[in-house]
Write an enzyme that holds these catalytic residues in place. Structure first.
Site, PDB file in Angstrom:
ATOM      1  N   ASN A   1      -6.338   0.495  -5.838  1.00  0.00           N
ATOM      2  CA  ASN A   1      -6.185  -0.954  -5.700  1.00  0.00           C
ATOM      3  C   ASN A   1      -7.320  -1.660  -6.449  1.00  0.00           C
ATOM      4  O   ASN A   1      -8.268  -2.178  -5.855  1.00  0.00           O
ATOM      5  CB  ASN A   1      -6.185  -1.333  -4.214  1.00  0.00           C
ATOM      6  CG  ASN A   1      -5.721  -2.763  -3.986  1.00  0.00           C
ATOM      7  OD1 ASN A   1      -5.579  -3.552  -4.925  1.00  0.00           O
ATOM      8  ND2 ASN A   1      -5.494  -3.103  -2.729  1.00  0.00           N
TER       9      ASN A   1
ATOM     10  N   TYR B   1     -13.952  -7.183  -3.923  1.00  0.00           N
ATOM     11  CA  TYR B   1     -15.059  -6.813  -3.037  1.00  0.00           C
ATOM     12  C   TYR B   1     -16.364  -6.691  -3.814  1.00  0.00           C
ATOM     13  O   TYR B   1     -17.426  -7.097  -3.334  1.00  0.00           O
ATOM     14  CB  TYR B   1     -14.742  -5.507  -2.303  1.00  0.00           C
ATOM     15  CG  TYR B   1     -13.501  -5.582  -1.448  1.00  0.00           C
ATOM     16  CD1 TYR B   1     -13.237  -6.707  -0.671  1.00  0.00           C
ATOM     17  CD2 TYR B   1     -12.568  -4.544  -1.423  1.00  0.00           C
ATOM     18  CE1 TYR B   1     -12.095  -6.790   0.107  1.00  0.00           C
ATOM     19  CE2 TYR B   1     -11.427  -4.622  -0.649  1.00  0.00           C
ATOM     20  CZ  TYR B   1     -11.194  -5.749   0.108  1.00  0.00           C
ATOM     21  OH  TYR B   1     -10.052  -5.833   0.882  1.00  0.00           O
TER      22      TYR B   1
ATOM     23  N   GLU C   1     -10.426  -4.852   9.216  1.00  0.00           N
ATOM     24  CA  GLU C   1      -9.298  -3.932   9.181  1.00  0.00           C
ATOM     25  C   GLU C   1      -8.280  -4.335   8.118  1.00  0.00           C
ATOM     26  O   GLU C   1      -7.812  -3.506   7.351  1.00  0.00           O
ATOM     27  CB  GLU C   1      -8.635  -3.867  10.560  1.00  0.00           C
ATOM     28  CG  GLU C   1      -7.393  -3.003  10.637  1.00  0.00           C
ATOM     29  CD  GLU C   1      -7.673  -1.512  10.473  1.00  0.00           C
ATOM     30  OE1 GLU C   1      -6.699  -0.744  10.329  1.00  0.00           O
ATOM     31  OE2 GLU C   1      -8.865  -1.115  10.479  1.00  0.00           O
TER      32      GLU C   1
ATOM     33  N   GLU D   1       0.813  -1.216   0.000  1.00  0.00           N
ATOM     34  CA  GLU D   1       0.000   0.000   0.000  1.00  0.00           C
ATOM     35  C   GLU D   1       0.848   1.269   0.000  1.00  0.00           C
ATOM     36  O   GLU D   1       0.322   2.374   0.099  1.00  0.00           O
ATOM     37  CB  GLU D   1      -0.941  -0.008   1.211  1.00  0.00           C
ATOM     38  CG  GLU D   1      -2.016  -1.083   1.121  1.00  0.00           C
ATOM     39  CD  GLU D   1      -2.941  -1.111   2.329  1.00  0.00           C
ATOM     40  OE1 GLU D   1      -2.543  -0.589   3.408  1.00  0.00           O
ATOM     41  OE2 GLU D   1      -4.054  -1.641   2.203  1.00  0.00           O
TER      42      GLU D   1
ATOM     43  N   LYS E   1      -7.621  -4.447  -8.186  1.00  0.00           N
ATOM     44  CA  LYS E   1      -7.875  -5.876  -7.983  1.00  0.00           C
ATOM     45  C   LYS E   1      -8.667  -6.118  -6.701  1.00  0.00           C
ATOM     46  O   LYS E   1      -9.579  -6.949  -6.677  1.00  0.00           O
ATOM     47  CB  LYS E   1      -6.555  -6.648  -7.953  1.00  0.00           C
ATOM     48  CG  LYS E   1      -5.889  -6.759  -9.316  1.00  0.00           C
ATOM     49  CD  LYS E   1      -4.681  -7.675  -9.273  1.00  0.00           C
ATOM     50  CE  LYS E   1      -4.073  -7.844 -10.651  1.00  0.00           C
ATOM     51  NZ  LYS E   1      -2.882  -8.742 -10.642  1.00  0.00           N
TER      52      LYS E   1
ATOM     53  N   GLY F   1      -8.164 -15.629  -0.733  1.00  0.00           N
ATOM     54  CA  GLY F   1      -8.855 -14.417  -0.282  1.00  0.00           C
ATOM     55  C   GLY F   1     -10.341 -14.653  -0.115  1.00  0.00           C
ATOM     56  O   GLY F   1     -10.953 -14.198   0.857  1.00  0.00           O
TER      57      GLY F   1
ATOM     58  N   VAL G   1      -3.222 -11.922   1.410  1.00  0.00           N
ATOM     59  CA  VAL G   1      -2.765 -13.239   0.968  1.00  0.00           C
ATOM     60  C   VAL G   1      -1.402 -13.059   0.306  1.00  0.00           C
ATOM     61  O   VAL G   1      -1.211 -12.144  -0.510  1.00  0.00           O
ATOM     62  CB  VAL G   1      -3.748 -13.883  -0.023  1.00  0.00           C
ATOM     63  CG1 VAL G   1      -3.204 -15.222  -0.514  1.00  0.00           C
ATOM     64  CG2 VAL G   1      -5.117 -14.073   0.624  1.00  0.00           C
TER      65      VAL G   1
END
Length: 348
Positions: free
Chosen positions: A308, A315, A267, A204, A310, A281, A271
């Protein structure tokens, strides 16, 4: 102004707090179907010890409008739950902040915020976080004026949500890789969990990385009477050595929403890149859904960086809804330690 007092919430306040939450909901245009929490629900979640630790804490603002008044009137409430940051540990998440419309612009909100900042200092919380709707300009201005940073605007953090329908659908997904095992994390896993937290921070691009130690994780998740977080790990047997290898983890905590009640916030989920093609995941995500359903939580939330792609696709695939879109989108705000220290010493 009439006599104003900021104090900790008490069980008898639940009726007045419920009334303020309904006032907020009606102001936001929420239907009565979404405003179902009763004073009894709040009392159970905030004060009934037999159900475990309180899901929320907070303060109320009360005013005695005249010397002849029999009792003060509660005109504001600020509730928070304890969140867990894998960067800094325990923190305060402000989930409810209401001043009755008649009493707005009189400094009551500032006094409640300063009171919470003082509490955060006393409990050694290094951050206070919250969400504000983008169209709520007065709310955004209030918190940024007091030093909050808009992380959605500045860093691209998005709020995602999975309601109970999405949770139910997620539980129907079949994962066929029997070689991967999921289980609740144990204290011995914290060394590997810390390594993966750092890997996630590197991915990140967080230069100011995690400050927690293995001992911090063990204490907060396993050795306290009431754990601050819960965690699951994914493991398999290494093909070359035969040794058990932990290849992924999730970390979550209990949260509160003034309309939805008791929820879960995810939070972290991570993987190891080598194993992402094996749907690990999805298995970890499904374990969270089982946790939510088993204990009767009202869905779960999470945050993801807007670049992000992917993760966002992941999600979306499992029913996540981006709550940061449009004028009614949620903006993630945060007060950092220096600002909290300043607010905690102010007496506005």
């Amino acid at each position: 102004m009439d006599t104003l007092k900021i104090r900790d919430i008490k069980s008898p306040d639940c009726a007045a707090i419920t009334k303020l939450i309904r006032e907020l909901g009606n102001h936001k245009g929420e239907s009565d179907d979404n405003l179902t929490l009763t004073p009894k629900d709040l009392d159970r979640l905030g004060f009934a010890d037999k159900y475990g630790p309180p899901v929320f804490l907070g303060v109320v603002a009360e005013i005695k409008e005249s010397p002849d008044a029999k009792s003060p009137q509660i005109v504001g409430v600020a509730l928070y739950h304890v969140k867990y940051s894998t960067w800094e540990g325990e923190a305060m998440h402000l989930n409810t902040f209401i001043v009755s419309q008649k009493y707005q612009r009189q400094g009551i909100g500032s006094k409640m915020l300063c009171s919470l900042a003082k509490t955060a200092q006393e409990k050694k919380y290094l951050r206070i976080s919250l969400e504000v709707i983008k169209s709520n300009e007065s709310g955004l201005n209030f918190f940024t004026k007091h030093g909050a940073i808009n992380l959605t605007k500045e860093e691209g953090w998005l709020n995602y949500d999975l309601d109970n329908a999405a949770v139910k659908k997620l539980l129907e997904v079949v994962n066929e890789d029997k070689s991967v095992r999921l289980r609740p994390a144990e204290p011995k896993d914290c060394t590997r969990i810390k390594e993966m937290i750092q890997e996630l921070a590197d991915f990140e691009k967080m230069e100011d990385g995690p400050k927690l130690t293995v001992k911090d994780l063990q204490r907060d998740g396993f050795y306290k009477l009431h754990p601050v977080f819960y965690s699951f790990v994914a493991e398999l047997d290494d093909e070359e050595t035969g040794e058990v290898e932990i290849i992924g983890f999730s970390l979550l905590f209990i949260s509160f929403h003034p309309f939805l009640g008791k929820r879960v916030h995810l939070e972290d989920i991570y993987v190891t890149p080598k194993y992402r093609a094996r749907r690990v995941g999805g298995m970890l995500f499904q374990a969270i859904a089982r946790f939510v359903e088993k204990d009767g939580y009202n869905g779960f939330s999470l945050e993801v960086l807007d670049w992000n792609e992917k993760a966002i696709q992941f999600y979306d695939k499992f029913g996540g809804v981006n709550r940061s879109i449009g004028e009614k989108g949620l903006q993630s705000l945060r007060f950092k330690h220096g600002v909290i220290a300043k607010l905690g010493t102010e007496n506005k």
